[in-house]
Structures are given as structure tokens and as C-alpha cells.
Design a protein around this motif. Structure first.
Motif, PDB file in Angstrom:
ATOM      1  N   LYS A  21      -1.626  -6.370   5.091  1.00 17.70           N
ATOM      2  CA  LYS A  21      -0.684  -6.600   3.988  1.00 17.70           C
ATOM      3  C   LYS A  21       0.746  -6.167   4.308  1.00 17.70           C
ATOM      4  N   LEU A  22       1.107  -6.184   5.595  1.00 18.92           N
ATOM      5  CA  LEU A  22       2.451  -5.758   5.990  1.00 18.92           C
ATOM      6  C   LEU A  22       3.518  -6.624   5.337  1.00 18.92           C
ATOM      7  N   ALA A  23       3.305  -7.923   5.273  1.00 24.37           N
ATOM      8  CA  ALA A  23       4.298  -8.830   4.673  1.00 24.37           C
ATOM      9  C   ALA A  23       4.574  -8.442   3.226  1.00 24.37           C
ATOM     10  N   GLU A  24       3.528  -8.148   2.472  1.00 22.67           N
ATOM     11  CA  GLU A  24       3.686  -7.770   1.066  1.00 22.67           C
ATOM     12  C   GLU A  24       4.498  -6.488   0.922  1.00 22.67           C
ATOM     13  N   VAL A  25       4.200  -5.510   1.764  1.00 18.51           N
ATOM     14  CA  VAL A  25       4.894  -4.221   1.696  1.00 18.51           C
ATOM     15  C   VAL A  25       6.376  -4.399   2.044  1.00 18.51           C
ATOM     16  N   LEU A  26       6.652  -5.140   3.102  1.00 17.64           N
ATOM     17  CA  LEU A  26       8.041  -5.345   3.500  1.00 17.64           C
ATOM     18  C   LEU A  26       8.815  -6.109   2.434  1.00 17.64           C
ATOM     19  N   ILE A  31      12.699  -5.119   3.172  1.00 13.15           N
ATOM     20  CA  ILE A  31      12.932  -4.819   4.583  1.00 13.15           C
ATOM     21  C   ILE A  31      12.498  -6.020   5.417  1.00 13.15           C
ATOM     22  N   THR A  32      13.330  -6.421   6.352  1.00  9.58           N
ATOM     23  CA  THR A  32      12.998  -7.541   7.227  1.00  9.58           C
ATOM     24  C   THR A  32      12.192  -7.051   8.432  1.00  9.58           C
ATOM     25  N   ARG A  33      11.582  -7.999   9.114  1.00  8.77           N
ATOM     26  CA  ARG A  33      10.842  -7.661  10.331  1.00  8.77           C
ATOM     27  C   ARG A  33      11.792  -7.123  11.396  1.00  8.77           C
ATOM     28  N   ASN A  34      12.994  -7.670  11.462  1.00  8.09           N
ATOM     29  CA  ASN A  34      13.977  -7.170  12.436  1.00  8.09           C
ATOM     30  C   ASN A  34      14.374  -5.734  12.137  1.00  8.09           C
ATOM     31  N   ARG A  35      14.550  -5.425  10.871  1.00 12.93           N
ATOM     32  CA  ARG A  35      14.912  -4.043  10.489  1.00 12.93           C
ATOM     33  C   ARG A  35      13.774  -3.086  10.836  1.00 12.93           C
ATOM     34  N   LEU A  36      12.534  -3.508  10.564  1.00 15.35           N
ATOM     35  CA  LEU A  36      11.386  -2.667  10.908  1.00 15.35           C
ATOM     36  C   LEU A  36      11.311  -2.470  12.418  1.00 15.35           C
ATOM     37  N   ARG A  37      11.583  -3.509  13.176  1.00 15.19           N
ATOM     38  CA  ARG A  37      11.587  -3.413  14.642  1.00 15.19           C
ATOM     39  C   ARG A  37      12.574  -2.343  15.100  1.00 15.19           C
ATOM     40  N   THR A  38      13.749  -2.340  14.500  1.00 16.78           N
ATOM     41  CA  THR A  38      14.766  -1.350  14.841  1.00 16.78           C
ATOM     42  C   THR A  38      14.314   0.058  14.461  1.00 16.78           C
ATOM     43  N   TYR A  50       1.304  -8.707  12.895  1.00 15.53           N
ATOM     44  CA  TYR A  50       0.822  -7.981  11.723  1.00 15.53           C
ATOM     45  C   TYR A  50       1.385  -8.594  10.439  1.00 15.53           C
ATOM     46  N   TYR A  51       2.623  -9.025  10.482  1.00 14.38           N
ATOM     47  CA  TYR A  51       3.269  -9.640   9.318  1.00 14.38           C
ATOM     48  C   TYR A  51       2.516 -10.901   8.898  1.00 14.38           C
ATOM     49  N   LYS A  52       2.169 -11.715   9.875  1.00  8.99           N
ATOM     50  CA  LYS A  52       1.444 -12.960   9.597  1.00  8.99           C
ATOM     51  C   LYS A  52      -0.056 -12.741   9.453  1.00  8.99           C
ATOM     52  N   GLY A  53      -0.540 -11.595   9.918  1.00  6.28           N
ATOM     53  CA  GLY A  53      -1.966 -11.291   9.828  1.00  6.28           C
ATOM     54  C   GLY A  53      -2.818 -12.147  10.743  1.00  6.28           C
ATOM     55  N   VAL A  54      -2.241 -12.578  11.863  1.00  8.06           N
ATOM     56  CA  VAL A  54      -2.988 -13.409  12.814  1.00  8.06           C
ATOM     57  C   VAL A  54      -3.093 -12.700  14.160  1.00  8.06           C
ATOM     58  N   CYS A  68       3.621   3.466   8.602  1.00  8.02           N
ATOM     59  CA  CYS A  68       3.386   4.332   7.438  1.00  8.02           C
ATOM     60  C   CYS A  68       4.475   5.396   7.319  1.00  8.02           C
ATOM     61  N   TYR A  69       4.870   5.972   8.445  1.00  5.28           N
ATOM     62  CA  TYR A  69       5.892   7.012   8.432  1.00  5.28           C
ATOM     63  C   TYR A  69       7.239   6.448   7.975  1.00  5.28           C
ATOM     64  N   VAL A  70       7.651   5.355   8.599  1.00  2.00           N
ATOM     65  CA  VAL A  70       8.969   4.772   8.305  1.00  2.00           C
ATOM     66  C   VAL A  70       9.039   4.231   6.878  1.00  2.00           C
ATOM     67  N   LEU A  71       7.962   3.584   6.421  1.00  2.00           N
ATOM     68  CA  LEU A  71       7.965   3.000   5.077  1.00  2.00           C
ATOM     69  C   LEU A  71       7.474   3.966   4.007  1.00  2.00           C
ATOM     70  N   ASP A  72       7.073   5.173   4.443  1.00  2.00           N
ATOM     71  CA  ASP A  72       6.543   6.191   3.519  1.00  2.00           C
ATOM     72  C   ASP A  72       5.434   5.597   2.654  1.00  2.00           C
ATOM     73  N   CYS A  73       4.423   5.044   3.332  1.00  2.00           N
ATOM     74  CA  CYS A  73       3.316   4.431   2.615  1.00  2.00           C
ATOM     75  C   CYS A  73       1.992   4.930   3.184  1.00  2.00           C
ATOM     76  N   GLU A  74       0.918   4.533   2.577  1.00  2.00           N
ATOM     77  CA  GLU A  74      -0.431   4.894   3.012  1.00  2.00           C
ATOM     78  C   GLU A  74      -1.029   3.731   3.793  1.00  2.00           C
ATOM     79  N   ILE A  75      -2.015   4.017   4.618  1.00  2.00           N
ATOM     80  CA  ILE A  75      -2.688   2.967   5.377  1.00  2.00           C
ATOM     81  C   ILE A  75      -3.325   1.946   4.435  1.00  2.00           C
TER      82      ILE A  75
END
Length: 87
Positions: A21-26, A31-38, A50-54, A68-75
Motif C-alpha cells: 500500500k505504498l502508493a496509498e500512503v504516499l 509525497i512523490t516517488r522522487n521525493r521518497l527516493r531522495t 513497491y509503489y505499483k505493487g508488482v 517507515c522511519y521517513v514517513l513515520d508510519c507502521e509496517i
């Protein structure tokens, strides 16, 4: 005999799957995938899978911990077990 089910002879549709569910959280956090990459220093291709789940047959626990650390979320915000649909 054990009360456990053997999955040796089962197909995915019979035991369920893990939904990424990475896409939903972002999207919820704007937050964009590019921002998360940075922020986590991971290749865009990894985040995109992971974003596409494929093509995520094996989870990278280090990657998930960083997210989880960067987005302050749970697994549980990122992964969800979906039970099989029974007829």
C-alpha cells in the motif's frame, strides 16, 4: 495431527496474498516517488516496484524500515494480508 494447513499443494488464490500500500500512503501524505527516493537514498526502480505493487515477491526489510522511519508510519500502513476469496 497438527492443526496447521500445508500450502505445498496450494495456489496463491487459495492462501491469499500481501497487498503493498505504498502508493496509498504516499498519496495521502502528498509525497512523490522522487521525493521518497531522495529521502531514503534508494533507487527509483525499487520504489516504483513497491509503489505499483508488482514484482515484489520478497520484501526488502531494510527498504521497508527506511520507509517507515521517513514517513513515520507502521509496517501495517504499508503491507496488508488479503485472505483468499472462497466460493
Amino acid at each position: 495431527m497438527d492443526d496447521f494447513k500445508s500450502i505445498v499443494q496450494y495456489q496463491t488464490k487459495e492462501y491469499g496474498c500481501i497487498k503493498v500500500k505504498l502508493a496509498e500512503v504516499l498519496e495521502r501524505r502528498g509525497i512523490t516517488r522522487n521525493r521518497l527516493r531522495t529521502l531514503i537514498g534508494t533507487k527509483y526502480d525499487v520504489i516504483d516496484r513497491y509503489y505499483k505493487g508488482v514484482s515484489v515477491e520478497m520484501a526488502d526489510l531494510d527498504f521497508l524500515a527506511k520507509v517507515c522511519y521517513v514517513l513515520d508510519c507502521e509496517i501495517s500502513d504499508l503491507l496488508e494480508y488479503q485472505r483468499p476469496e472462497h466460493k
